[in-house]
Scaffold this active site. Structure first.
Site, short mmCIF file in Angstrom:
data_model
loop_
_atom_site.label_atom_id
_atom_site.label_comp_id
_atom_site.label_asym_id
_atom_site.label_seq_id
_atom_site.Cartn_x
_atom_site.Cartn_y
_atom_site.Cartn_z
N GLY A 193 1.03 -5.70 0.77
CA GLY A 193 0.09 -5.87 -0.33
C GLY A 193 0.75 -6.34 -1.61
O GLY A 193 0.12 -6.98 -2.45
N GLU A 202 0.88 -9.94 -1.26
CA GLU A 202 -0.49 -10.44 -1.38
C GLU A 202 -0.93 -10.53 -2.84
O GLU A 202 -1.66 -11.46 -3.21
CB GLU A 202 -1.43 -9.56 -0.56
CG GLU A 202 -1.25 -9.77 0.93
CD GLU A 202 -2.04 -8.79 1.77
OE1 GLU A 202 -2.80 -9.23 2.65
OE2 GLU A 202 -1.90 -7.56 1.56
N GLU A 247 2.77 -6.07 7.95
CA GLU A 247 1.73 -5.10 8.35
C GLU A 247 1.64 -4.84 9.84
O GLU A 247 1.36 -3.72 10.27
CB GLU A 247 0.37 -5.56 7.80
CG GLU A 247 0.18 -5.33 6.31
CD GLU A 247 0.67 -6.47 5.45
OE1 GLU A 247 0.31 -6.52 4.26
OE2 GLU A 247 1.41 -7.34 5.96
N ALA A 264 0.83 -1.21 0.00
CA ALA A 264 0.00 0.00 0.00
C ALA A 264 0.86 1.26 0.00
O ALA A 264 1.96 1.29 0.55
CB ALA A 264 -0.92 0.00 1.22
#
Length: 264
Positions: free
Chosen positions: A117, A120, A140, A72
């Site tokens: 992310g 991910e 995170e 992110a």
């Protein structure tokens, strides 16, 4: 072999060659940090790819020489009010679910950092190819949140609950050799993108109907008990057993020639 290129916003490019598509994360100055604009572009690209019956395999890659994706865009997130963060959440989720729900096989090509992310997005693919520059992880909890792009669900399915817990709770980064040993990546190559595209090409010679049905059966059957999983498999088999691809595949085998898949 002809190649086409299509841009989605400023930060995502889709290239198509033969029956392989390459979704390129193209924000190199920010190491592909996923801003709201970039998330919308990823989702839009995935929507179009999902509807393209000519695409048999999709590779997710990066134009950055330093990173696959660092997750992110925390600079953007830092400017959000609580209300803005809530409003942005569906936008972020749509990017990750867009990759996860692509109906054809997907291969991630990981070069450099794939963190948060970014990892991910790789986990959302069916196979992860990496080179020795790769550094992966879900850090995170070190910034006060949790993996929210599918990581808490996809990582345990890949490496088991205890291993995933250790990785998520320590927030540690894992380099390429250990990542391969732990099953965080599937293939180590000299060049991740080259190998990912080659692997995609080996997949793409097969029936597009068969590829999508096999992926659907594996995804829907995962986590079910064996009896229920076999019912999922049977439904997927029935969806292809009377297809044009099945007829062509059997005919080509008997005639000792390469099949010309109708894709239906």
């Amino acid at each position: 072999m002809s190649e086409s290129e299509q841009r989605f916003g400023e930060f995502v490019v889709v290239r198509r060659q033969e029956h392989v598509a390459e979704l390129v994360l193209d924000r190199p100055k920010a190491m592909n940090a996923v801003s709201s604009e970039m998330a919308r572009s990823i989702a839009a690209a995935c929507d179009e790819l999902a509807a393209d019956r000519d695409v048999r395999v999709t590779v997710v890659s990066s134009s950055s020489d330093r990173a696959f994706c660092v997750g992110a865009d925390l600079k953007e997130r830092n400017s959000f009010s609580d209300a803005e963060l809530v409003r942005q959440r569906p936008t972020a989720r749509a990017a990750y679910t867009g990759v996860l729900e692509l109906p054809m096989p997907t291969v991630a090509a990981v070069h450099g950092f794939a963190l948060g992310g970014g990892f991910e997005l790789a986990l959302a693919c069916d196979v992860i190819v990496a080179d020795r520059s790769a550094v992966v992880g879900l850090p995170e909890v070190s910034v006060g949140v949790i993996p929210g792009g599918g990581g808490t669900q996809l990582l345990p399915r890949r490496v088991g609950a205890a291993r995933a817990a250790e990785l998520v709770f320590t927030a540690r980064r894992v380099e390429a050799d250990e990542a391969r040993e732990l099953g965080l990546v599937d293939v180590l190559a000299e060049d991740a993108r080259t190998e990912a595209l080659a692997l995609a090409g080996r997949m793409a010679v097969n029936s597009p109907v068969g590829l999508r049905a096999a992926k659907r059966a594996m995804r829907l059957g995962h986590g079910l008990d064996l009896r229920a999983g076999l019912e999922v498999e049977d439904a997927a088999w029935r969806s292809v057993a009377f297809s044009g691809d099945r007829a062509e595949g059997v005919a080509a085998f008997n005639e000792k020639r390469k099949p010309q898949w109708p894709g239906e």
